[in-house]
Design a protein around this motif. Sequence first.
Motif, PDB file in Angstrom:
ATOM      1  N   ILE A 349       0.919  -1.127  -0.073  1.00 46.84           N
ATOM      2  CA  ILE A 349      -0.127   0.132   0.067  1.00 46.84           C
ATOM      3  C   ILE A 349       0.847   1.311  -0.115  1.00 46.84           C
ATOM      4  O   ILE A 349       0.636   2.176  -0.841  1.00 46.84           O
ATOM      5  CB  ILE A 349      -0.822  -0.076   1.173  1.00 46.84           C
ATOM      6  CG1 ILE A 349      -1.826  -1.268   1.039  1.00 46.84           C
ATOM      7  CG2 ILE A 349      -1.836   1.351   1.281  1.00 46.84           C
ATOM      8  CD1 ILE A 349      -3.002  -1.311   2.361  1.00 46.84           C
ATOM      9  N   ALA A 350       1.918   1.225   0.632  1.00 47.42           N
ATOM     10  CA  ALA A 350       2.997   2.427   0.647  1.00 47.42           C
ATOM     11  C   ALA A 350       3.537   2.376  -0.704  1.00 47.42           C
ATOM     12  O   ALA A 350       3.716   3.789  -1.227  1.00 47.42           O
ATOM     13  CB  ALA A 350       4.210   2.221   1.803  1.00 47.42           C
ATOM     14  N   LEU A 351       3.784   1.421  -1.511  1.00 49.29           N
ATOM     15  CA  LEU A 351       4.365   1.658  -2.868  1.00 49.29           C
ATOM     16  C   LEU A 351       3.049   2.357  -3.655  1.00 49.29           C
ATOM     17  O   LEU A 351       3.434   2.898  -4.529  1.00 49.29           O
ATOM     18  CB  LEU A 351       4.523   0.170  -3.378  1.00 49.29           C
ATOM     19  CG  LEU A 351       5.160   0.259  -4.828  1.00 49.29           C
ATOM     20  CD1 LEU A 351       6.401   0.840  -4.721  1.00 49.29           C
ATOM     21  CD2 LEU A 351       5.518  -1.137  -5.226  1.00 49.29           C
ATOM     22  N   ALA A 352       1.762   2.038  -3.394  1.00 45.19           N
ATOM     23  CA  ALA A 352       0.724   2.391  -4.214  1.00 45.19           C
ATOM     24  C   ALA A 352       0.481   4.005  -4.057  1.00 45.19           C
ATOM     25  O   ALA A 352       0.508   4.725  -4.787  1.00 45.19           O
ATOM     26  CB  ALA A 352      -0.577   1.576  -3.952  1.00 45.19           C
ATOM     27  N   ALA A 353       1.085   4.167  -2.569  1.00 43.70           N
ATOM     28  CA  ALA A 353       1.017   5.774  -2.331  1.00 43.70           C
ATOM     29  C   ALA A 353       2.089   6.349  -2.963  1.00 43.70           C
ATOM     30  O   ALA A 353       1.872   7.562  -3.328  1.00 43.70           O
ATOM     31  CB  ALA A 353       1.210   5.993  -0.847  1.00 43.70           C
ATOM     32  N   VAL A 354       3.148   5.919  -3.229  1.00 44.84           N
ATOM     33  CA  VAL A 354       3.909   6.581  -3.872  1.00 44.84           C
ATOM     34  C   VAL A 354       3.673   6.725  -5.269  1.00 44.84           C
ATOM     35  O   VAL A 354       3.985   7.883  -6.003  1.00 44.84           O
ATOM     36  CB  VAL A 354       5.437   5.452  -4.237  1.00 44.84           C
ATOM     37  CG1 VAL A 354       6.401   6.189  -5.035  1.00 44.84           C
ATOM     38  CG2 VAL A 354       5.860   5.414  -2.632  1.00 44.84           C
ATOM     39  N   ILE A 355       2.946   5.737  -6.066  1.00 42.72           N
ATOM     40  CA  ILE A 355       2.535   5.993  -7.429  1.00 42.72           C
ATOM     41  C   ILE A 355       1.490   7.115  -7.342  1.00 42.72           C
ATOM     42  O   ILE A 355       1.418   8.108  -8.300  1.00 42.72           O
ATOM     43  CB  ILE A 355       2.153   4.631  -8.051  1.00 42.72           C
ATOM     44  CG1 ILE A 355       3.327   3.633  -8.188  1.00 42.72           C
ATOM     45  CG2 ILE A 355       1.520   4.864  -9.345  1.00 42.72           C
ATOM     46  CD1 ILE A 355       2.954   2.072  -8.427  1.00 42.72           C
ATOM     47  N   PHE A 408      -7.774   8.082 -10.085  1.00 44.53           N
ATOM     48  CA  PHE A 408      -7.332   9.407  -9.807  1.00 44.53           C
ATOM     49  C   PHE A 408      -6.088  10.044 -10.246  1.00 44.53           C
ATOM     50  O   PHE A 408      -5.743  11.266 -10.308  1.00 44.53           O
ATOM     51  CB  PHE A 408      -7.608   9.575  -8.375  1.00 44.53           C
ATOM     52  CG  PHE A 408      -9.186   9.405  -8.028  1.00 44.53           C
ATOM     53  CD1 PHE A 408      -9.837  10.643  -8.034  1.00 44.53           C
ATOM     54  CD2 PHE A 408      -9.570   8.334  -7.567  1.00 44.53           C
ATOM     55  CE1 PHE A 408     -11.108  10.536  -7.872  1.00 44.53           C
ATOM     56  CE2 PHE A 408     -11.040   8.092  -7.251  1.00 44.53           C
ATOM     57  CZ  PHE A 408     -11.823   9.264  -7.504  1.00 44.53           C
ATOM     58  N   VAL A 409      -5.100   9.135 -10.564  1.00 41.75           N
ATOM     59  CA  VAL A 409      -3.874   9.773 -10.790  1.00 41.75           C
ATOM     60  C   VAL A 409      -3.433  10.116 -11.966  1.00 41.75           C
ATOM     61  O   VAL A 409      -2.781  10.950 -12.291  1.00 41.75           O
ATOM     62  CB  VAL A 409      -2.598   8.338 -10.607  1.00 41.75           C
ATOM     63  CG1 VAL A 409      -2.648   7.971  -9.144  1.00 41.75           C
ATOM     64  CG2 VAL A 409      -2.990   7.227 -11.463  1.00 41.75           C
ATOM     65  N   GLY A 410      -4.367   9.981 -12.979  1.00 42.58           N
ATOM     66  CA  GLY A 410      -4.475  10.716 -14.171  1.00 42.58           C
ATOM     67  C   GLY A 410      -3.199  10.119 -15.152  1.00 42.58           C
ATOM     68  O   GLY A 410      -2.483   9.122 -15.101  1.00 42.58           O
ATOM     69  N   GLN A 411      -2.747  11.137 -16.197  1.00 45.30           N
ATOM     70  CA  GLN A 411      -1.567  10.482 -16.931  1.00 45.30           C
ATOM     71  C   GLN A 411      -0.268  10.681 -16.057  1.00 45.30           C
ATOM     72  O   GLN A 411       0.203  12.188 -16.013  1.00 45.30           O
ATOM     73  CB  GLN A 411      -1.344  11.193 -18.018  1.00 45.30           C
ATOM     74  CG  GLN A 411      -2.789  10.940 -18.944  1.00 45.30           C
ATOM     75  CD  GLN A 411      -2.784   9.458 -19.476  1.00 45.30           C
ATOM     76  OE1 GLN A 411      -1.710   8.709 -19.651  1.00 45.30           O
ATOM     77  NE2 GLN A 411      -4.055   8.896 -19.786  1.00 45.30           N
ATOM     78  N   ILE A 412       0.174   9.807 -15.354  1.00 47.20           N
ATOM     79  CA  ILE A 412       1.589  10.222 -14.618  1.00 47.20           C
ATOM     80  C   ILE A 412       2.761   9.348 -15.397  1.00 47.20           C
ATOM     81  O   ILE A 412       2.647   8.299 -15.717  1.00 47.20           O
ATOM     82  CB  ILE A 412       1.415   9.841 -13.071  1.00 47.20           C
ATOM     83  CG1 ILE A 412       1.006   8.006 -13.004  1.00 47.20           C
ATOM     84  CG2 ILE A 412       0.397  10.567 -12.571  1.00 47.20           C
ATOM     85  CD1 ILE A 412       1.107   7.843 -11.467  1.00 47.20           C
ATOM     86  N   LYS A 413       3.910   9.832 -14.937  1.00 52.18           N
ATOM     87  CA  LYS A 413       5.116   9.027 -15.351  1.00 52.18           C
ATOM     88  C   LYS A 413       6.091   9.194 -14.251  1.00 52.18           C
ATOM     89  O   LYS A 413       6.440   9.918 -13.363  1.00 52.18           O
ATOM     90  CB  LYS A 413       5.747   9.986 -16.411  1.00 52.18           C
ATOM     91  CG  LYS A 413       4.962   9.835 -17.689  1.00 52.18           C
ATOM     92  CD  LYS A 413       5.614  10.848 -19.108  1.00 52.18           C
ATOM     93  CE  LYS A 413       4.724  10.432 -20.199  1.00 52.18           C
ATOM     94  NZ  LYS A 413       5.513  11.178 -21.447  1.00 52.18           N
TER      95      LYS A 413
END
Length: 425
Positions: A349-355, A408-413
């Motif tokens: 979940i912390a890794l998901a928070a990073v993304i 919700f993150v949209g287009q992220i890189k």
Amino acid sequence: MTAIAEAPVARTVVTPVAKRLPISLSVATVLLLALFLLAPRHGTAVFRLDDGTTALKIPDQSVSADLVVVLISILLVLLSAWSWIAAVRRIRAGAWVPIVFAILGVFAFVTWAAADANGRVPVVNMLYGAISLAVPLAFGALGGVVGERAGVVNVAIEGQLLLGAFLGAVFGTLAHNPLFGLVGAIIGGMLVAFVLAAFAIKYLVEQVIVGVVLNVLVSGLTTFLFTILLVPNSDTLNTTPQFGKIKIPLLSEIPVLGPVLFNQNLIVYLLYIAVPVVAFGLYRTRWGLRLRAVGEYPRAADTVGIKVNPTRFWNLMLAGALAGIGGAYFTLVSVPHFNRDMTNGAGFIALAAVIFGRWDPVRATLAALLFGFATNLQNTFGAIGTPVPGEFLLMLPYVVTLIAVVGFVGQIKAPAADGKPYIKS
């Protein structure tokens, strides 16, 4: 024959319409409306804003569930519509849109669930519990941000949290001091980071595979040591002294937020320091410039004299130390002993928070708070006796994680060189 030069034809580049945010908001709106219509709850929801620890007393607040659900449903529809308009017109909807949507949606959901419940919604306890569950996620996310900004995919956050919790319990018990336990937890996180760095940076092994293997290895190792070492020697190796609460004068007397933010333990206060320090260092210091350079353009960084792989190695160790502090929270604050696999997937979940936080320390911390709040809802709803099934509440934090990362993150890189080993030519 005279050659006729053709005039260049201007071409209009049409940017695609970003539909992730409006689709996500629309789906969330439909689901909430379906819940409110198919399982309506009428009556009054009572919110308790005073936990009895502050001098200023605030009376309980009662709201009509029907009125709140109707008004917020209209606002959610309007926010979804605005996100569609912004997408079609190819303009930014604004970062405030998903934030306001999430706050309103959560408030409507809690009000619906608490309508005519047996107890009052304890707002202070609910927020306090959310922070307690979010602290290890936030430290793990900070470690993930530092590691991935340096160009190494840090899938091993789960292992760093778990070994940090294990060594935190052992060191704290042996020294009869939680500060020594905190040191042990930092060492545990750095040990996992060292192995990850050795294989990923030195030997160029696939980073995701190394991270997954390390998580499994740490889980098996701590379970083995717990069985043969900690269980038969619980009093001498697994009875951990705890960090007590430190009440900050004046600030802790602020209604609602005072007991939540300023009557906390040392590790929470360390988080208050770590987030701005990492954010400032990442964007305003030479260290942060070098860190971002080796994670984005390692070859260019090499040409100006930055040692890419040593920079990645030492920053990955720093990332492990941050995650190790998060692991310490499990055994030095939450419970006074270590249990097998007690992190329970918090590293993922912390890794998901990073993304979700777009590899930014402040946003990643806010994402961790969101996931902590979603996890704590099951405790709150269970205490006040709502009709929401317990199975749904157990899966709620993971559903929120999926929605956040996918929608919700949209287009992220990610950083351009994240996960790519650097070989000096």
